[in-house]
Design an enzyme around this catalytic site. Structure first.
Site, PDB file in Angstrom:
ATOM      1  N   ASP A  26       0.840  -1.195   0.000  1.00 62.68           N
ATOM      2  CA  ASP A  26       0.000   0.000   0.000  1.00 62.68           C
ATOM      3  C   ASP A  26       0.877   1.249   0.000  1.00 62.68           C
ATOM      4  O   ASP A  26       1.737   1.416   0.864  1.00 62.68           O
ATOM      5  CB  ASP A  26      -0.892  -0.007   1.247  1.00 62.68           C
ATOM      6  CG  ASP A  26      -1.796   1.214   1.304  1.00 62.68           C
ATOM      7  OD1 ASP A  26      -2.935   1.125   0.807  1.00 62.68           O
ATOM      8  OD2 ASP A  26      -1.362   2.265   1.837  1.00 62.68           O
ATOM      9  N   LYS A  81      -2.928   5.975  -4.071  1.00 67.72           N
ATOM     10  CA  LYS A  81      -4.030   6.890  -3.779  1.00 67.72           C
ATOM     11  C   LYS A  81      -3.846   8.242  -4.466  1.00 67.72           C
ATOM     12  O   LYS A  81      -2.724   8.749  -4.578  1.00 67.72           O
ATOM     13  CB  LYS A  81      -4.145   7.105  -2.256  1.00 67.72           C
ATOM     14  CG  LYS A  81      -4.197   5.809  -1.454  1.00 67.72           C
ATOM     15  CD  LYS A  81      -4.241   6.055   0.044  1.00 67.72           C
ATOM     16  CE  LYS A  81      -3.957   4.780   0.811  1.00 67.72           C
ATOM     17  NZ  LYS A  81      -2.530   4.442   0.831  1.00 67.72           N
ATOM     18  N   TYR A 129       2.713  10.131  -0.099  1.00 64.96           N
ATOM     19  CA  TYR A 129       3.775   9.530   0.721  1.00 64.96           C
ATOM     20  C   TYR A 129       5.158   9.784   0.138  1.00 64.96           C
ATOM     21  O   TYR A 129       6.154   9.766   0.863  1.00 64.96           O
ATOM     22  CB  TYR A 129       3.591   8.012   0.856  1.00 64.96           C
ATOM     23  CG  TYR A 129       2.323   7.541   1.504  1.00 64.96           C
ATOM     24  CD1 TYR A 129       1.474   8.417   2.186  1.00 64.96           C
ATOM     25  CD2 TYR A 129       1.965   6.198   1.438  1.00 64.96           C
ATOM     26  CE1 TYR A 129       0.309   7.955   2.769  1.00 64.96           C
ATOM     27  CE2 TYR A 129       0.801   5.738   2.018  1.00 64.96           C
ATOM     28  CZ  TYR A 129      -0.033   6.618   2.676  1.00 64.96           C
ATOM     29  OH  TYR A 129      -1.193   6.152   3.253  1.00 64.96           O
ATOM     30  N   HIS A 145      -7.787   9.537  -1.684  1.00 63.90           N
ATOM     31  CA  HIS A 145      -7.186   9.528  -0.358  1.00 63.90           C
ATOM     32  C   HIS A 145      -8.078  10.195   0.691  1.00 63.90           C
ATOM     33  O   HIS A 145      -8.179   9.731   1.827  1.00 63.90           O
ATOM     34  CB  HIS A 145      -5.826  10.233  -0.417  1.00 63.90           C
ATOM     35  CG  HIS A 145      -4.857   9.756   0.601  1.00 63.90           C
ATOM     36  ND1 HIS A 145      -3.496   9.746   0.403  1.00 63.90           N
ATOM     37  CD2 HIS A 145      -5.028   9.258   1.847  1.00 63.90           C
ATOM     38  CE1 HIS A 145      -2.884   9.263   1.472  1.00 63.90           C
ATOM     39  NE2 HIS A 145      -3.795   8.968   2.366  1.00 63.90           N
TER      40      HIS A 145
END
Length: 342
Positions: free
Chosen positions: A75, A105, A80, A138
């Site tokens: 994931d 996402k 990120y 997200h």
């Protein structure tokens, strides 16, 4: 004697090679024998995944260890900054792409319908793949369009956008139909937001990723997902064990909760492994994160069958305690109708 010694050495070498091969095969079997859940698309999602939030520089070796250990569900997310590391690790791992369930996402600054496919294309490029198994919105909250991840107004506050999450999702539906995303879903939605999405769009989300753990069980909400055929993925499955959750620093760690520890002793497991097994017993997938090899391996051992009586015991420790609520920073009132709203 020389011939005999040579033969023994050759035999030993073959035995070592065979052993290594068998260990490799065992690792592959372990990955394939892990618990899975079925999405409404018919695809299977491994119940135990590997989260890559935080520690951007550590993620390529961490994902490499995870894949080697047996994880087949990774994931990540655009925000990120770990998509390149994940892509490199997958490419170098030797594990066929078809055996890996890969989630990423869409970030808030790309909610405008015209930006969605491009955002996915950028993610695919960094991940070095031509599709993701699951693409999530997200958050339901839009930011201003542009390259800035957290655009600010003149007062230093997050500059919000005016895109409607329904329109954003409709653009994601096109990515699903094109095959760039094998499944689509959402993350961090309230019940009312999810109900509106279901009413006004044509593709039922395959998954909803939410904060969920034994201290925030949200049983009525997760039951609603079952009724609608939406899979639940639990992020922060260890609750306040993540150091970023300031609000949970004065109460002890969830994974040290006496009930989890007691159940763990009975099964030869840790409190953390019991927390993961609890989520899997509920039919969810769980995505713990770690950059430490020993913990990465230990988390994988959280995929074990937790007896019904133990699941019931854990029901009693629900504190309705939510650790992640960025409403103030994001300019959006999240979780208004859910347990744990601050």
């Amino acid at each position: 004697m020389f011939s005999t010694a040579s033969s023994i050495r050759t035999a030993a070498q073959r035995l070592t090679q065979t052993s290594a091969h068998l260990q490799s095969r065992t690792s592959m079997r372990m990955a394939h024998n892990s618990t899975t859940a079925k999405l409404n698309t018919g695809a299977k999602i491994p119940a135990l995944g590997f989260g890559t939030w935080q520690d951007k520089e550590a993620q390529e070796p961490a994902v490499t260890i995870a894949l080697k250990t047996g994880y087949r569900h990774i994931d990540t997310a655009r925000i990120y900054g770990t998509e390149p590391a994940v892509g490199n690790a997958i490419k170098k791992s030797g594990v066929p792409r078809s055996e890996i369930f890969l989630t990423t996402k869409l970030w808030n600054n790309s909610h405008h319908p015209d930006d969605v496919e491009k955002a996915l294309d950028d993610s695919l490029k960094d991940l070095q793949t031509d599709y993701v198994d699951l693409y999530l919105m997200h958050w339901p909250s839009p930011f201003a369009r542009g390259d800035e991840s957290f655009p600010k107004d003149g007062n230093g506050k997050t500059k919000t956008g005016d895109s409607d999450y329904v329109d954003t999702y409709k653009a994601m539906e096109k990515c699903f139909k094109s095959g760039k995303a094998k499944a689509i879903g959402v993350s961090n939605f309230s019940k009312a937001e999810l109900e509106r999405l279901l009413k006004e769009t044509s593709v039922v989300p395959a998954a909803h990723q939410i904060e969920l753990h034994p201290w925030l069980q949200q049983n009525s909400f997760t039951e609603y997902h079952k009724q609608k055929g939406i899979h639940v993925t639990q992020y922060s499955p260890f609750g306040n064990s993540n150091e970023v959750y300031d609000g949970g620093k004065n109460m002890g760690k969830l994974i040290e909760d006496p009930v989890l520890v007691e159940i763990g002793k009975k099964h030869g497991k840790s409190g953390a492994q019991v927390a993961l097994a609890w989520g899997i017993a509920k039919g969810h997938s769980v995505i713990p994160k770690s950059k430490t090899e020993s913990r990465i391996k230990q988390n994988l051992e959280g995929d074990f069958t937790l007896p019904a009586e133990d699941v019931e015991k854990i029901t009693g420790i629900d504190k309705k305690l939510r650790f992640n609520d960025p409403s103030k920073n994001f300019g959006w009132n999240f979780y208004t109708d859910l347990d744990g709203k601050k």
